[in-house]
Design a protein around this motif. Structure first.
Motif, PDB file in Angstrom:
ATOM      1  N   ALA A 127      -0.366  12.197 -16.773  1.00  0.00           N
ATOM      2  CA  ALA A 127       0.939  12.722 -17.202  1.00  0.00           C
ATOM      3  C   ALA A 127       1.911  12.815 -16.028  1.00  0.00           C
ATOM      4  N   ALA A 128       1.398  13.256 -14.878  1.00  0.00           N
ATOM      5  CA  ALA A 128       2.260  13.402 -13.698  1.00  0.00           C
ATOM      6  C   ALA A 128       2.758  12.046 -13.203  1.00  0.00           C
ATOM      7  N   ILE A 129       1.882  11.037 -13.204  1.00  0.00           N
ATOM      8  CA  ILE A 129       2.291   9.693 -12.780  1.00  0.00           C
ATOM      9  C   ILE A 129       3.345   9.140 -13.737  1.00  0.00           C
ATOM     10  N   ALA A 130       3.114   9.295 -15.046  1.00  0.00           N
ATOM     11  CA  ALA A 130       4.076   8.797 -16.035  1.00  0.00           C
ATOM     12  C   ALA A 130       5.424   9.490 -15.877  1.00  0.00           C
ATOM     13  N   ALA A 131       5.401  10.799 -15.625  1.00  0.00           N
ATOM     14  CA  ALA A 131       6.653  11.546 -15.456  1.00  0.00           C
ATOM     15  C   ALA A 131       7.404  11.089 -14.208  1.00  0.00           C
ATOM     16  N   ARG A 132       6.664  10.813 -13.135  1.00  0.00           N
ATOM     17  CA  ARG A 132       7.329  10.377 -11.908  1.00  0.00           C
ATOM     18  C   ARG A 132       7.931   8.988 -12.085  1.00  0.00           C
ATOM     19  N   ILE A 133       7.255   8.106 -12.814  1.00  0.00           N
ATOM     20  CA  ILE A 133       7.828   6.789 -13.104  1.00  0.00           C
ATOM     21  C   ILE A 133       9.156   6.945 -13.838  1.00  0.00           C
ATOM     22  N   THR A 134       9.147   7.792 -14.853  1.00  0.00           N
ATOM     23  CA  THR A 134      10.381   8.041 -15.614  1.00  0.00           C
ATOM     24  C   THR A 134      11.452   8.642 -14.722  1.00  0.00           C
TER      25      THR A 134
END
Length: 413
Positions: A127-134
């Motif tokens: 979730a944290a990786i996906a949020a940082r990509i966004t």
């Protein structure tokens, strides 16, 4: 056939062309995909896009098609919906059909592959990786699993943000989460890399070879101290090499065979090399260690290239000196270039793997530099880092899946 008889190519649907998104999901079984397209064929629709995923025996099949043509297209669309739903129910599947216009939206400029390695890979870190990509302005276009063993590896296809700022943002996030994240630019070059060159000590093998020799000379502690300082970049490598080798003076040459027997390959090393070779790669090693060991590794592992320092032996005893040109930080980069030239591979299609400060020039010269369980200074400078103790995870950075690895090994057997 004359030019006038050649049928025009089907145009990619514009934003104003009606399309239908057909989604099928349920328990997977043979024949679902063929059955759906047999059903759609009766309505003279064109296929615009397809995506299918099977997870734990459950299928999700999405097909984007043009709306049925001709007069009364509304009625034709209704017939298509009814027919698809009836077919799905006969197989105990669920169907959903969504009307819309045009194709998928164009992907943004700037495309990258983001590989995430976890042991395990938690929902929190994902979730944290996906949020940082966004947060960087990127869009996740696709996610799929590369491997479940020896680590969980998933790949995000990302568009809308340049590779370098995305890599910088995710490196910070990965360090905080304790996962490995590699970001490489999309393109044919990723799978075209055809030469892999790696360091030996603490990379291809788990040991520091000079420390194995030192154990037989009774000076292991002194040598280990100097080695650690050199790998952290606190000492000039060549000076430290001469200082450590001098401590080996007088050891009987028979110790070489004992050291060779004591060398432990890094987990995944054989799989990495075997898979690369089966895929047509050339593989080499460069080492600040010694040819007395690297030559043996080259023969045992079927390597294409190997270069290292050579311990001088006179009258069956080590003299405490090395002979020939020293393989140091600059030497490793120089050897990478030489191996690439001999292999007929441009530097942009090379991969270098290492862990110490004396690997930095080589890592930066390669098309892809991988810091493997490396010192902080190396992790910060390399293109990407792997911090799990399995060398074959480097395959996932090249987009090679675990299934492909297993298929290659089966073919070899």
């Amino acid at each position: 056939m004359s030019a006038s008889q050649i049928p025009p190519a089907t145009a990619v649907p514009g934003d104003d062309v009606p399309t239908l998104l057909v989604k099928i999901f349920g328990k997977d079984r043979p024949g679902i995909t063929a059955g759906l397209f047999d059903t759609l064929a009766a309505f003279d629709v064109d296929v615009v896009d397809i995506e299918q995923v099977v997870t734990r025996g459950r299928i999700v099949l999405c097909v984007l098609v043009t709306a049925p043509p001709g007069r009364g297209s509304g009625a034709a669309e209704g017939d298509l919906r009814a027919t698809v739903h009836s077919w799905a129910e006969s197989l105990r599947l669920q169907a959903e059909i969504i009307s819309g216009r045009g194709d998928n939206r164009p992907r943004g400029v700037g495309r990258s592959h983001v590989t995430v390695l976890g042991h395990p890979l938690t929902a929190e870190s994902t979730a944290a990786i996906a949020a940082r990509i966004t947060g960087t302005g990127g869009n996740i276009d696709r996610i799929f699993r590369l491997a479940k063993y020896p680590v969980t590896a998933v790949e995000f296809e990302v568009s809308g943000v340049a590779t370098e700022p995305l890599r910088t943002a995710l490196a910070t996030e990965a360090a905080a989460l304790g996962v490995d994240v590699a970001v490489v630019a999309s393109g044919l070059q990723r799978r075209a890399q055809r030469l892999v060159v790696m360091d030996v000590d603490s990379t291809l093998i788990q040991d520091e070879v000079i420390e194995l020799f030192a154990a037989h000379a009774g000076c292991e502690a002194e040598v280990a101290k100097v080695t650690a300082q050199a790998m952290r970049g606190e000492l000039d490598f060549e000076q430290s090499l001469h200082a450590r080798v001098a401590l080996l003076k007088g050891i009987d040459e028979s110790v070489v065979e004992k050291v060779r027997a004591e060398v432990r390959l890094t987990p995944g090393a054989r799989t990495l090399i075997r898979t690369l070779k089966l895929l047509g790669f050339q593989v080499g090693v460069v080492s600040g260690g010694f040819t007395q060991v690297t030559d043996d590794l080259k023969e045992r592992l079927g390597l294409d290239f190997a270069s290292a320092n050579t311990l001088e032996v006179v009258d069956g005893k080590l003299t405490g000196r090395v002979v020939g040109e020293v393989v140091d930080r600059e030497g490793k980069a120089r050897l990478l270039r030489r191996f690439a030239a001999e292999a007929g591979v441009p530097l942009s299609q090379t991969v270098a793997i290492g862990d110490g400060a004396n690997d930095l020039d080589m890592l930066n010269a390669a098309g892809l530099g991988v810091a493997f369980n490396a010192k902080p200074v190396v992790r910060e400078a390399a293109h990407t880092a792997v911090n799990v103790p399995f060398l074959d995870t480097v395959l996932y950075l090249l987009g090679i899946t675990r299934d492909e690895v297993e298929a290659a090994e089966t073919h070899a057997d």
